[in-house]
Design an enzyme around this catalytic site. Structure first.
Site, PDB file in Angstrom:
ATOM      1  N   HIS A 125     -61.233 -67.578 -89.448  1.00  0.00           N
ATOM      2  CA  HIS A 125     -61.601 -67.154 -90.568  1.00  0.00           C
ATOM      3  C   HIS A 125     -62.705 -68.417 -91.246  1.00  0.00           C
ATOM      4  O   HIS A 125     -62.494 -69.500 -90.709  1.00  0.00           O
ATOM      5  CB  HIS A 125     -60.508 -67.343 -91.726  1.00  0.00           C
ATOM      6  CG  HIS A 125     -59.429 -66.261 -91.271  1.00  0.00           C
ATOM      7  ND1 HIS A 125     -58.249 -66.622 -90.736  1.00  0.00           N
ATOM      8  CD2 HIS A 125     -58.947 -65.091 -91.913  1.00  0.00           C
ATOM      9  CE1 HIS A 125     -57.482 -65.824 -90.626  1.00  0.00           C
ATOM     10  NE2 HIS A 125     -58.001 -64.936 -91.266  1.00  0.00           N
ATOM     11  N   ASP A 133     -60.985 -71.279 -92.247  1.00  0.00           N
ATOM     12  CA  ASP A 133     -60.353 -72.328 -91.591  1.00  0.00           C
ATOM     13  C   ASP A 133     -61.139 -73.427 -91.005  1.00  0.00           C
ATOM     14  O   ASP A 133     -60.707 -74.635 -90.608  1.00  0.00           O
ATOM     15  CB  ASP A 133     -59.930 -71.573 -90.026  1.00  0.00           C
ATOM     16  CG  ASP A 133     -59.220 -70.368 -90.552  1.00  0.00           C
ATOM     17  OD1 ASP A 133     -58.283 -70.395 -91.427  1.00  0.00           O
ATOM     18  OD2 ASP A 133     -59.174 -69.325 -89.540  1.00  0.00           O
ATOM     19  N   GLU A 150     -51.619 -55.986 -84.877  1.00  0.00           N
ATOM     20  CA  GLU A 150     -50.637 -56.922 -84.794  1.00  0.00           C
ATOM     21  C   GLU A 150     -49.199 -56.625 -84.547  1.00  0.00           C
ATOM     22  O   GLU A 150     -48.509 -55.751 -85.294  1.00  0.00           O
ATOM     23  CB  GLU A 150     -50.825 -57.996 -85.977  1.00  0.00           C
ATOM     24  CG  GLU A 150     -49.864 -59.220 -85.782  1.00  0.00           C
ATOM     25  CD  GLU A 150     -49.681 -60.225 -87.042  1.00  0.00           C
ATOM     26  OE1 GLU A 150     -48.956 -60.670 -87.361  1.00  0.00           O
ATOM     27  OE2 GLU A 150     -51.119 -60.640 -87.746  1.00  0.00           O
ATOM     28  N   HIS A 196     -47.004 -57.222 -87.735  1.00  0.00           N
ATOM     29  CA  HIS A 196     -47.280 -56.259 -88.874  1.00  0.00           C
ATOM     30  C   HIS A 196     -46.801 -54.850 -88.361  1.00  0.00           C
ATOM     31  O   HIS A 196     -46.058 -54.049 -89.297  1.00  0.00           O
ATOM     32  CB  HIS A 196     -48.804 -56.104 -89.186  1.00  0.00           C
ATOM     33  CG  HIS A 196     -49.472 -57.304 -89.510  1.00  0.00           C
ATOM     34  ND1 HIS A 196     -50.745 -57.480 -89.713  1.00  0.00           N
ATOM     35  CD2 HIS A 196     -48.682 -58.535 -89.840  1.00  0.00           C
ATOM     36  CE1 HIS A 196     -50.872 -58.795 -90.005  1.00  0.00           C
ATOM     37  NE2 HIS A 196     -49.794 -59.312 -90.248  1.00  0.00           N
ATOM     38  N   ASP A 238     -53.713 -58.521 -82.208  1.00  0.00           N
ATOM     39  CA  ASP A 238     -53.172 -59.898 -82.374  1.00  0.00           C
ATOM     40  C   ASP A 238     -51.778 -60.035 -82.029  1.00  0.00           C
ATOM     41  O   ASP A 238     -50.964 -59.380 -82.358  1.00  0.00           O
ATOM     42  CB  ASP A 238     -53.102 -59.931 -84.018  1.00  0.00           C
ATOM     43  CG  ASP A 238     -54.565 -60.650 -84.463  1.00  0.00           C
ATOM     44  OD1 ASP A 238     -55.316 -60.848 -84.005  1.00  0.00           O
ATOM     45  OD2 ASP A 238     -54.322 -61.080 -85.836  1.00  0.00           O
ATOM     46  N   ASP A 285     -42.773 -61.945 -91.947  1.00  0.00           N
ATOM     47  CA  ASP A 285     -44.005 -62.040 -91.058  1.00  0.00           C
ATOM     48  C   ASP A 285     -43.634 -63.516 -90.387  1.00  0.00           C
ATOM     49  O   ASP A 285     -43.946 -64.507 -90.928  1.00  0.00           O
ATOM     50  CB  ASP A 285     -45.300 -61.869 -91.384  1.00  0.00           C
ATOM     51  CG  ASP A 285     -46.190 -61.480 -90.337  1.00  0.00           C
ATOM     52  OD1 ASP A 285     -45.593 -60.966 -89.338  1.00  0.00           O
ATOM     53  OD2 ASP A 285     -47.559 -61.510 -90.700  1.00  0.00           O
TER      54      ASP A 285
END
EC number: 5.3.1.5
Length: 435
Positions: free
Chosen positions: A100, A103, A267, A270, A295, A306
């Site tokens: 990101h 990040d 993911e 998720h 992911d 999560d």
């Protein structure tokens, strides 16, 4: 040049299943041929910049336990973080990374300063990629951490927030393109609601559709060849997210005419939060033609949130990669480790050990999936189960016969079907033989 953060740790090598070296691969052999292709090219592993280098280890009940020398909001700290990250990439040997914008750069005072910081880091990444051979699997924008996004980005009731988010995404797509990124991801962590009492659902969905359309339009305008990906998640941090799961995302894409432009980044954690198995989400994405990337992580099945742990369940990985292989494998996508260390895993080598274990687990899953596919272990029983639809009557049912004609044939032929075994236990035992 070493930063010293990882001490005297050497590059991780493949040593085979008998090795007891925690800093060696036992099952991931990048050059091993699986179904005619190198294992590295099947799995396309990536390291997540955020969990590996930006996450401080905090939780709702305590501050950061990790003490990293780059944990400050300064450009020099961001440069040190880049040095450590690329040293880690070289030690591990994964071919890709993901990030990101937030990040990799400090948080600036405004949009212009954020953009300047991002471009400064992208300059560094370009040089480091050229030096190391590392590649960018995907880039994305963090549109959820800053307080301006409390009520969402694309779905925010304030048009200024929508505009700021859109401008930020534009700069992140530019950065991704510069770095040769193969995908661009959108995850709507705040695109949803806490209560319907203050939410105009119709307006917010339309705004989200408009936002995504702008992204697709800009991709084509600048000639970005990568894939646009949406990452589904049902909740957390938002009570209810609009990109709940693969089925919901597909319905959204169809509504706004984007089903041929956008795919999904799935993911495992998720999927579990949404009440699905990882295998289910992958199979559905493959069936709907929107499978893009993975992911990779796992959730604690008891906690209910999560947890983003490294994968360690080989049967789950085998069934997941079986679906990936059925989809024809990855094209622009790959296996990004969206996984983080546990709070008590403080040592630099823990970061390597976590990734090594995850890569070995995925490698075992891939090899089991490939053997099942080659042997027809699951496809042959499946073909037998649906064989009746290949017959003359089955084909006529699907094209040609009307409802009243079907009723007439059932009566005339005295059709009175009896159930047949689904053989679930048999099939589960087959999977266990391969893993």
């Amino acid at each position: 040049m070493s930063t010293g953060f990882f001490g005297d740790i050497q590059k991780v090598r493949y040593e085979g299943p008998e090795s007891d070296n925690p800093l060696a691969f036992r099952h991931y052999n990048a050059d091993e041929i699986v179904l005619g292709k190198r294992m590295e090219d099947h799995l396309r592993f990536a390291v997540a910049y955020w969990h590996s280098f930006a996450w401080e280890g905090g939780d709702p009940f305590g501050g950061r336990p990790f003490d990293r020398p780059w944990f400050s909001n300064e450009i020099d700290a961001a440069k040190l973080k880049a040095d450590v990250a690329f040293e880690f990439f070289s030690l591990l040997g994964a071919p890709y990374y993901c990030f990101h914008d937030a990040d990799v750069r400090p948080e600036g005072r405004n949009f212009a300063e954020n953009t300047r910081y991002l471009n400064e880091i992208v300059d560094i990444f370009e040089k480091k990629q050229a030096e190391t051979g590392m590649k960018l699997l995907w880039g994305t924008a963090n549109l959820f951490s800053n307080r301006r996004y409390m009520a969402g980005a694309a779905t925010n009731p304030d048009p200024d927030v929508f505009a700021f988010a859109a401008a930020t995404v534009k700069t992140c797509i530019d950065a991704t393109k510069r770095l040769g990124g193969e995908n661009y991801v959108l995850w709507g962590g705040r695109e949803g609601y806490e209560t319907l009492l203050n939410t105009d659902l119709s307006r917010e969905l339309d705004h989200m559709g408009r936002f995504l359309s702008l992204v697709v339009e800009y991709k084509h305008k600048i000639g970005f060849k990568g894939t646009i990906l949406i990452e589904p998640k049902p909740q957390e941090p938002t009570k209810h997210q609009y990109d709940y799961d693969v089925a919901t995302v597909y319905g959204f894409l169809k509504r706004y005419g984007l089903e041929n432009e956008v795919k999904v980044n799935i993911e495992q954690g998720h999927a579990i939060l949404a009440g699905h198995s990882f295998e289910h989400e992958l199979a559905l994405a493959r069936t709907l033609g929107i499978f893009g990337s993975i992911d990779m992580n796992r959730n604690d099945y008891q906690s209910g949130w999560d947890t983003d742990q490294f994968p360690n369940n080989v049967p789950e990985m085998a069934l997941a990669y079986y679906q990936v292989l059925l989809a024809g494998g990855f094209t622009t996508g790959g296996t990004n480790f969206d996984a983080k260390l546990r709070r008590q895993s403080l040592d630099p080598q823990d970061l390597l050990i976590g990734h090594i274990g995850g890569m070995d687990c995925c490698a075992r899953g891939l090899k089991a999936a490939a053997r099942m596919l080659e042997d027809g272990a699951l496809s042959k029983p499946l073909d037998e189960r649906y064989a009746g639809w290949n017959g003359e009557f089955g084909k006529r049912l699907l094209s040609g016969l009307s409802l009243d004609q079907i009723a007439g044939e059932v009566e005339a032929k005295d059709i009175n079907p009896q159930p047949k075994s689904g053989r679930q236990e048999y099939l589960e035992n087959i999977v266990n033989r391969y893993v």
